[in-house]
Design a protein around this motif. Structure first.
Motif, short mmCIF file in Angstrom:
data_model
loop_
_atom_site.label_atom_id
_atom_site.label_comp_id
_atom_site.label_asym_id
_atom_site.label_seq_id
_atom_site.Cartn_x
_atom_site.Cartn_y
_atom_site.Cartn_z
N PRO A 10 -27.04 0.12 4.33
CA PRO A 10 -25.95 0.22 5.53
C PRO A 10 -24.51 0.14 5.12
O PRO A 10 -23.48 0.34 6.02
CB PRO A 10 -25.93 -1.15 6.33
CG PRO A 10 -26.50 -2.10 5.15
CD PRO A 10 -27.26 -1.53 4.19
N VAL A 40 -33.30 -1.39 7.31
CA VAL A 40 -32.02 -1.31 6.83
C VAL A 40 -31.58 -2.40 5.68
O VAL A 40 -31.79 -3.63 5.98
CB VAL A 40 -30.88 -1.34 8.00
CG1 VAL A 40 -29.32 -1.55 7.44
CG2 VAL A 40 -31.08 -0.54 8.93
N THR A 59 -24.60 -2.43 9.83
CA THR A 59 -25.84 -2.51 9.93
C THR A 59 -26.36 -1.92 11.17
O THR A 59 -27.41 -1.37 11.26
CB THR A 59 -26.31 -4.04 9.72
OG1 THR A 59 -26.06 -4.37 8.33
CG2 THR A 59 -27.65 -4.23 9.89
N SER A 62 -26.37 1.59 11.50
CA SER A 62 -27.32 2.23 10.64
C SER A 62 -28.67 2.36 11.37
O SER A 62 -29.26 3.52 11.55
CB SER A 62 -27.59 1.51 9.22
OG SER A 62 -26.23 1.56 8.52
#
Ligand code: TYM
Length: 332
Positions: A10, A40, A59, A62
């Protein structure tokens, strides 16, 4: 059904075109016919310094991009690595099975540590591939869809899995890398001698998926091409044009041979313009879908919670077997 597993860091917030064509696109294709686990990898991200608020946000971004690219939580298990504590637990066991010399041969570590210098290189960066071994083996993955730069990490995973299986008991499936030749290594648009990467590419060489389409269009149009004017595929003599042809082919579904015929009598500019349009056509709806997931963080967190639960069910079973086979006393 065969099991596939893969992960993405991420760290950069926005994925780049190499991430998408080299890996994420295959994740989407493989989810229907395989039992697919995608994550992730935030534990991997902290091998280099991360700002906490940025890491948390990246995060989420992502995960939203993975959904925007077409991962469907009905068809795959999407989760965040740190939500499944078994990754760190199995990584310790794998640390104790991996030779120091063996780990020292990992080229990604050599590249990255030379960039940071000895004192700011962490032990975590050194054992990064060993955490990746744990990621893959926990799920008994048959195949690992990645770009070429991750091949070595899948190879060491196979070695360590075989070592465990022969030393203790046949616990682990031996995974294979799943790497599509045509998109295994997308090159930097300004320097076609190096792969496109967040850390090494210049801003103009890197196509970020969350940039405005017109920003990326400019980058395609100013991509470094080669001497001559004829659009032809030749990785040695024409690495720049060949890279653009491979990207075009991946996005348009036309073969490189078809494209070379299509661009006959046209100059490099025609290829670049068409590529910029093709990319915009794909990226615009991708960004809309990604944005919709980011606008609904509660839904995103719900998807990730379900994913973590499904992942833990598999991971905890593998870890329990491993602990048993290596002789740990069961907790009463
Ligand atoms: P990461 O986050 O660097 O990259 C994610 C995926 O994108 C691929 N990739 C590329 N493919 C083609 N051309 C490029 N220029 C390009 N740049 C990146 C990478 O090969 C990767 O597949 N260590 C991994 C993450 C990871 C992982 C795992 C992967 C952690 N655990 C378990 C598979 C299985 C990494 O850093 O990927």
């Amino acid at each position: 059904r065969p099991r596939v597993l893969s992960g993405i860091q991420p760290t950069s917030g926005s994925f780049h075109l190499g991430n998408y064509l080299g890996a994420v696109r295959q994740w989407v294709d493989l989810q229907k016919e395989n039992d697919a686990f995608y994550m992730v990898v935030d534990l991997h991200a902290i091998t280099v310094p991360q700002d906490p608020a940025t890491l948390r946000q990246n995060t989420r971004i992502s995960a939203a991009q993975l959904l925007g690219a077409g991962l469907d939580p009905e068809h795959c298990t999407l989760f965040v690595q740190s939500h499944v504590p078994e990754h760190a637990q199995l990584a310790w066991v794998m640390n104790c099975l991996t030779g120091f010399g063996e780990a020292s041969r990992m080229t990604q570590f050599k590249d990255k540590s030379s960039r940071y210098g000895a004192d700011s290189t962490t032990v975590g960066l050194f054992t990064y591939p060993i955490l990746q071994i744990a990621d893959i083996l926990l799920y008994q993955a048959d195949a690992v869809p990645v770009g070429e730069d991750q091949r070595q990490h899948v190879e060491i995973t196979r070695d360590i899995a075989e070592r465990f299986n022969s030393r203790y008991a046949p616990v682990f499936t031996i995974p294979k890398p799943y790497i599509l030749k045509e998109t295994a290594k997308i090159m930097d648009l300004q320097d076609p001698g190096i792969k496109m990467s967040k850390s090494a590419s210049s801003p103009k060489g890197l196509v970020s998926l969350l940039d405005e389409a017109k920003v990326s269009a400019k980058k395609f149009k100013s991509a470094v091409t080669d001497t001559g004017t004829v659009v032809s595929y030749d990785e040695e003599q024409k690495p720049g044009v060949s890279n653009l042809l491979r990207i075009h082919s991946a996005l348009s579904g036309q073969s490189v041979e078809q494209l070379v015929a299509h661009f006959e009598g046209k100059m490099y500019g025609a290829l670049k313009t068409e590529l910029a349009e093709l990319f915009a056509e794909w990226v615009t709806p991708f960004q809309q879908r990604t944005g919709a997931f980011l606008d609904d963080p509660a839904e995103l967190d719900r998807v990730l919670a379900i994913g973590a639960e499904k992942a833990r069910a598999v991971a905890s079973e593998t870890l329990a077997t491993v602990y048993d086979r290596i002789g740990f006393l069961p907790a009463a």
